[in-house]
Design a protein around this motif. Structure first.
Motif, PDB file in Angstrom:
ATOM      1  N   THR A 162       6.188  -0.143   1.002  1.00  0.00           N
ATOM      2  CA  THR A 162       5.007  -0.514  -0.078  1.00  0.00           C
ATOM      3  C   THR A 162       5.764  -0.819  -1.563  1.00  0.00           C
ATOM      4  O   THR A 162       5.366  -1.630  -2.164  1.00  0.00           O
ATOM      5  CB  THR A 162       4.012   0.654  -0.075  1.00  0.00           C
ATOM      6  OG1 THR A 162       3.401   0.827   1.229  1.00  0.00           O
ATOM      7  CG2 THR A 162       2.964   0.415  -1.002  1.00  0.00           C
ATOM      8  N   TRP A 163       6.561   0.128  -1.564  1.00  0.00           N
ATOM      9  CA  TRP A 163       7.256   0.040  -3.088  1.00  0.00           C
ATOM     10  C   TRP A 163       8.163  -1.218  -3.204  1.00  0.00           C
ATOM     11  O   TRP A 163       7.948  -1.812  -4.063  1.00  0.00           O
ATOM     12  CB  TRP A 163       8.315   1.213  -3.207  1.00  0.00           C
ATOM     13  CG  TRP A 163       9.223   0.949  -4.221  1.00  0.00           C
ATOM     14  CD1 TRP A 163       8.939   1.375  -5.640  1.00  0.00           C
ATOM     15  CD2 TRP A 163      10.739   0.761  -4.253  1.00  0.00           C
ATOM     16  NE1 TRP A 163      10.249   1.120  -6.487  1.00  0.00           N
ATOM     17  CE2 TRP A 163      11.407   0.554  -5.641  1.00  0.00           C
ATOM     18  CE3 TRP A 163      11.510   0.400  -3.205  1.00  0.00           C
ATOM     19  CZ2 TRP A 163      12.583   0.285  -5.937  1.00  0.00           C
ATOM     20  CZ3 TRP A 163      13.019   0.118  -3.447  1.00  0.00           C
ATOM     21  CH2 TRP A 163      13.421   0.087  -4.709  1.00  0.00           C
ATOM     22  N   GLU A 164       8.766  -1.658  -2.133  1.00  0.00           N
ATOM     23  CA  GLU A 164       9.664  -2.827  -2.133  1.00  0.00           C
ATOM     24  C   GLU A 164       8.528  -4.336  -2.429  1.00  0.00           C
ATOM     25  O   GLU A 164       8.814  -5.132  -2.977  1.00  0.00           O
ATOM     26  CB  GLU A 164      10.450  -3.156  -0.835  1.00  0.00           C
ATOM     27  CG  GLU A 164      11.257  -4.334  -0.768  1.00  0.00           C
ATOM     28  CD  GLU A 164      11.983  -4.435   0.472  1.00  0.00           C
ATOM     29  OE1 GLU A 164      12.958  -5.191   0.422  1.00  0.00           O
ATOM     30  OE2 GLU A 164      11.753  -3.471   1.272  1.00  0.00           O
ATOM     31  N   LEU A 168      -1.162  -0.018  -2.860  1.00  0.00           N
ATOM     32  CA  LEU A 168      -1.299   1.281  -2.672  1.00  0.00           C
ATOM     33  C   LEU A 168      -2.584   1.905  -2.107  1.00  0.00           C
ATOM     34  O   LEU A 168      -2.431   2.766  -1.416  1.00  0.00           O
ATOM     35  CB  LEU A 168      -1.414   1.749  -4.099  1.00  0.00           C
ATOM     36  CG  LEU A 168       0.006   1.698  -5.044  1.00  0.00           C
ATOM     37  CD1 LEU A 168      -0.286   2.150  -6.530  1.00  0.00           C
ATOM     38  CD2 LEU A 168       1.172   2.640  -4.368  1.00  0.00           C
ATOM     39  N   HIS A 169      -3.555   1.076  -2.067  1.00  0.00           N
ATOM     40  CA  HIS A 169      -4.729   1.517  -1.311  1.00  0.00           C
ATOM     41  C   HIS A 169      -4.798   1.182   0.022  1.00  0.00           C
ATOM     42  O   HIS A 169      -5.118   2.115   0.883  1.00  0.00           O
ATOM     43  CB  HIS A 169      -5.875   0.499  -1.893  1.00  0.00           C
ATOM     44  CG  HIS A 169      -7.361   0.984  -1.457  1.00  0.00           C
ATOM     45  ND1 HIS A 169      -8.353   0.345  -1.772  1.00  0.00           N
ATOM     46  CD2 HIS A 169      -7.644   2.480  -0.981  1.00  0.00           C
ATOM     47  CE1 HIS A 169      -9.439   1.281  -1.314  1.00  0.00           C
ATOM     48  NE2 HIS A 169      -9.044   2.436  -0.856  1.00  0.00           N
ATOM     49  N   ARG A 170      -3.895   0.488   0.650  1.00  0.00           N
ATOM     50  CA  ARG A 170      -3.637  -0.062   1.932  1.00  0.00           C
ATOM     51  C   ARG A 170      -2.597   1.448   2.298  1.00  0.00           C
ATOM     52  O   ARG A 170      -2.718   1.779   3.700  1.00  0.00           O
ATOM     53  CB  ARG A 170      -2.619  -1.229   2.362  1.00  0.00           C
ATOM     54  CG  ARG A 170      -2.543  -1.448   3.628  1.00  0.00           C
ATOM     55  CD  ARG A 170      -1.731  -2.624   3.916  1.00  0.00           C
ATOM     56  NE  ARG A 170      -2.821  -3.818   3.640  1.00  0.00           N
ATOM     57  CZ  ARG A 170      -2.910  -4.912   2.629  1.00  0.00           C
ATOM     58  NH1 ARG A 170      -1.804  -4.770   1.870  1.00  0.00           N
ATOM     59  NH2 ARG A 170      -3.546  -5.711   2.406  1.00  0.00           N
ATOM     60  N   ASP A 193      -5.610   5.286 -15.580  1.00  0.00           N
ATOM     61  CA  ASP A 193      -5.584   4.324 -14.475  1.00  0.00           C
ATOM     62  C   ASP A 193      -4.511   4.758 -13.324  1.00  0.00           C
ATOM     63  O   ASP A 193      -3.453   5.005 -13.313  1.00  0.00           O
ATOM     64  CB  ASP A 193      -4.667   2.987 -14.875  1.00  0.00           C
ATOM     65  CG  ASP A 193      -4.595   1.844 -13.915  1.00  0.00           C
ATOM     66  OD1 ASP A 193      -4.879   2.156 -12.879  1.00  0.00           O
ATOM     67  OD2 ASP A 193      -4.572   0.649 -14.277  1.00  0.00           O
ATOM     68  N   ILE A 194      -5.129   5.207 -12.474  1.00  0.00           N
ATOM     69  CA  ILE A 194      -4.564   6.158 -11.412  1.00  0.00           C
ATOM     70  C   ILE A 194      -3.436   5.180 -10.672  1.00  0.00           C
ATOM     71  O   ILE A 194      -2.574   5.598 -10.064  1.00  0.00           O
ATOM     72  CB  ILE A 194      -5.580   6.920 -10.300  1.00  0.00           C
ATOM     73  CG1 ILE A 194      -4.844   7.485  -9.191  1.00  0.00           C
ATOM     74  CG2 ILE A 194      -6.455   5.721  -9.591  1.00  0.00           C
ATOM     75  CD1 ILE A 194      -3.775   8.609  -9.625  1.00  0.00           C
ATOM     76  N   ALA A 195      -4.061   3.951 -10.449  1.00  0.00           N
ATOM     77  CA  ALA A 195      -3.134   2.936  -9.691  1.00  0.00           C
ATOM     78  C   ALA A 195      -1.697   2.912 -10.402  1.00  0.00           C
ATOM     79  O   ALA A 195      -0.734   2.918  -9.871  1.00  0.00           O
ATOM     80  CB  ALA A 195      -3.806   1.789  -9.444  1.00  0.00           C
ATOM     81  N   ALA A 196      -1.785   2.482 -11.799  1.00  0.00           N
ATOM     82  CA  ALA A 196      -0.808   2.320 -12.480  1.00  0.00           C
ATOM     83  C   ALA A 196       0.206   3.765 -12.323  1.00  0.00           C
ATOM     84  O   ALA A 196       1.332   3.567 -12.401  1.00  0.00           O
ATOM     85  CB  ALA A 196      -0.894   1.863 -14.024  1.00  0.00           C
ATOM     86  N   ASP A 248       7.585   4.706  -7.816  1.00  0.00           N
ATOM     87  CA  ASP A 248       8.978   3.730  -8.265  1.00  0.00           C
ATOM     88  C   ASP A 248       9.884   4.846  -8.563  1.00  0.00           C
ATOM     89  O   ASP A 248      11.319   4.617  -8.052  1.00  0.00           O
ATOM     90  CB  ASP A 248       8.617   2.920  -9.534  1.00  0.00           C
ATOM     91  CG  ASP A 248      10.086   2.184  -9.841  1.00  0.00           C
ATOM     92  OD1 ASP A 248      10.262   1.303  -9.400  1.00  0.00           O
ATOM     93  OD2 ASP A 248      10.401   2.531 -11.105  1.00  0.00           O
ATOM     94  N   VAL A 249       9.749   6.196  -9.058  1.00  0.00           N
ATOM     95  CA  VAL A 249      10.661   6.765  -9.257  1.00  0.00           C
ATOM     96  C   VAL A 249      11.135   7.439  -8.080  1.00  0.00           C
ATOM     97  O   VAL A 249      12.406   7.796  -7.714  1.00  0.00           O
ATOM     98  CB  VAL A 249      10.243   8.056 -10.443  1.00  0.00           C
ATOM     99  CG1 VAL A 249      11.190   9.131 -10.490  1.00  0.00           C
ATOM    100  CG2 VAL A 249       9.825   7.468 -11.846  1.00  0.00           C
ATOM    101  N   TRP A 250      10.275   7.941  -7.231  1.00  0.00           N
ATOM    102  CA  TRP A 250      10.527   8.516  -6.016  1.00  0.00           C
ATOM    103  C   TRP A 250      11.408   7.752  -5.051  1.00  0.00           C
ATOM    104  O   TRP A 250      12.403   8.131  -4.674  1.00  0.00           O
ATOM    105  CB  TRP A 250       8.902   8.932  -5.121  1.00  0.00           C
ATOM    106  CG  TRP A 250       9.299   9.185  -3.783  1.00  0.00           C
ATOM    107  CD1 TRP A 250       9.544  10.566  -3.275  1.00  0.00           C
ATOM    108  CD2 TRP A 250       9.286   8.340  -2.693  1.00  0.00           C
ATOM    109  NE1 TRP A 250       9.682  10.757  -2.071  1.00  0.00           N
ATOM    110  CE2 TRP A 250       9.586   9.439  -1.520  1.00  0.00           C
ATOM    111  CE3 TRP A 250       9.253   6.901  -2.384  1.00  0.00           C
ATOM    112  CZ2 TRP A 250       9.564   8.776  -0.287  1.00  0.00           C
ATOM    113  CZ3 TRP A 250       9.135   6.549  -1.331  1.00  0.00           C
ATOM    114  CH2 TRP A 250       9.626   7.240  -0.192  1.00  0.00           C
ATOM    115  N   ALA A 251      10.963   6.314  -5.012  1.00  0.00           N
ATOM    116  CA  ALA A 251      11.717   5.403  -4.230  1.00  0.00           C
ATOM    117  C   ALA A 251      13.129   5.298  -4.710  1.00  0.00           C
ATOM    118  O   ALA A 251      13.980   5.238  -3.740  1.00  0.00           O
ATOM    119  CB  ALA A 251      10.917   4.113  -4.211  1.00  0.00           C
ATOM    120  N   ARG A 252      13.379   5.176  -5.814  1.00  0.00           N
ATOM    121  CA  ARG A 252      14.733   4.879  -6.467  1.00  0.00           C
ATOM    122  C   ARG A 252      15.598   6.176  -6.049  1.00  0.00           C
ATOM    123  O   ARG A 252      16.745   6.214  -5.722  1.00  0.00           O
ATOM    124  CB  ARG A 252      14.949   4.669  -7.853  1.00  0.00           C
ATOM    125  CG  ARG A 252      14.272   3.449  -8.142  1.00  0.00           C
ATOM    126  CD  ARG A 252      14.010   3.022  -9.523  1.00  0.00           C
ATOM    127  NE  ARG A 252      13.255   1.849  -9.878  1.00  0.00           N
ATOM    128  CZ  ARG A 252      13.796   0.417  -9.787  1.00  0.00           C
ATOM    129  NH1 ARG A 252      15.059   0.285  -9.570  1.00  0.00           N
ATOM    130  NH2 ARG A 252      13.006  -0.499 -10.099  1.00  0.00           N
TER     131      ARG A 252
END
Length: 250
Positions: A12-14, A28-30, A198-201, A208-212
């Motif tokens: 999802t992040w990628e 994110l909703h998916r 804005d919960i999505a943002a 993004d922080v978690w993925a990195r």
């Protein structure tokens, strides 16, 4: 909620790196509702999406949210940072079975609650707030009567501003989580500072922080043990952290 696994979250992040705004929110909703198709997600009211994203966020990162913003008073502009308990945020829409009924003057209109797709379409077409209200009202009107007779298509496309205002008020009551606005009192000057959450943002920034961080873990463990990415992601966060500590001690 079934928490999406780390491999799926990384995918999802990628996919979201090259996207913005509404496209990222859809991704994110998916992730929050992996069994739902795009049409079902886009037809959901914005408060339903927000509720799903708040639930996903709580499952992944907990209920406490760190909020930063500047005081709205230009003479102060102090930087504010506080912790928000999000346990009560993300109320799901409560809509009567027959929809939203608006009676104003000689008009009686039954509206459905606006969906994510409605808001996206209107935003791309409207030149201003007044036109946006008009377009949204025409899209969401199910039935309309004027002076006791069915309204014509031309009348429906030009609903009075008073009717549209009542529709907006009814939609806000039925779907309060569609827009979450915080009013924060500045600790320096006391001025109230409104801030839309804005919960999505917000969730995207955390993802993004978690993925990195996870990719760095994968790099370090793959270098140390020769494991593949799927093998490393299959480890629990606690075991992964333990192996990283062993690498640091070696």
């Amino acid at each position: 909620m079934t928490v999406t696994g780390p491999a799926e979250l990384l995918a999802t992040w990628e996919a979201g790196l090259a996207r913005q705004g509404g496209d990222r929110a859809l991704l994110l909703h998916r992730a929050a509702r992996p069994g739902a198709g795009a049409d079902a997600l886009l037809s959901a009211p914005p408060g339903e999406r927000a509720a799903d994203l708040f639930a996903l966020r709580r499952a992944l990162f907990g209920e406490r949210m760190q909020i930063t913003l500047d005081c709205a008073d230009p003479d102060c502009a102090a930087a504010m940072e506080f912790e928000l308990d999000a346990a009560g945020l993300g109320a799901r829409p409560q809509v009567p079975e027959d929809g939203l009924r608006v009676a104003e003057g000689d008009w009686t209109v039954m509206f459905r609650l606006p969906s994510v797709a409605d808001l996206t379409a209107v935003a791309s077409l409207a030149a201003g707030a007044e036109e946006a209200r008009r377009l949204l009202g025409a899209r969401c009107a199910r039935t309309a009567r004027r002076d006791g007779r069915p309204a014509t298509d031309e009348e429906l496309a030009a609903l009075p501003e008073a009717v549209l205002k009542r529709f907006a008020e009814a939609a806000e009551r039925a779907d309060p989580a569609a827009e979450v606005v915080l009013n924060i009192a500045c600790p320096e000057c006391g001025a109230a500072t409104p801030a839309e959450l804005d919960i999505a943002a917000y969730l995207w920034t955390e993802l993004d922080v978690w993925a990195r961080d996870v990719l760095l873990d994968v790099h370090l463990l793959a270098s140390a043990y020769g494991w593949s990415e799927p093998q490393i992601l299959a480890l629990s966060p606690l075991r992964r952290r333990y192996y990283l500590e062993l690498c640091a001690d070696a």
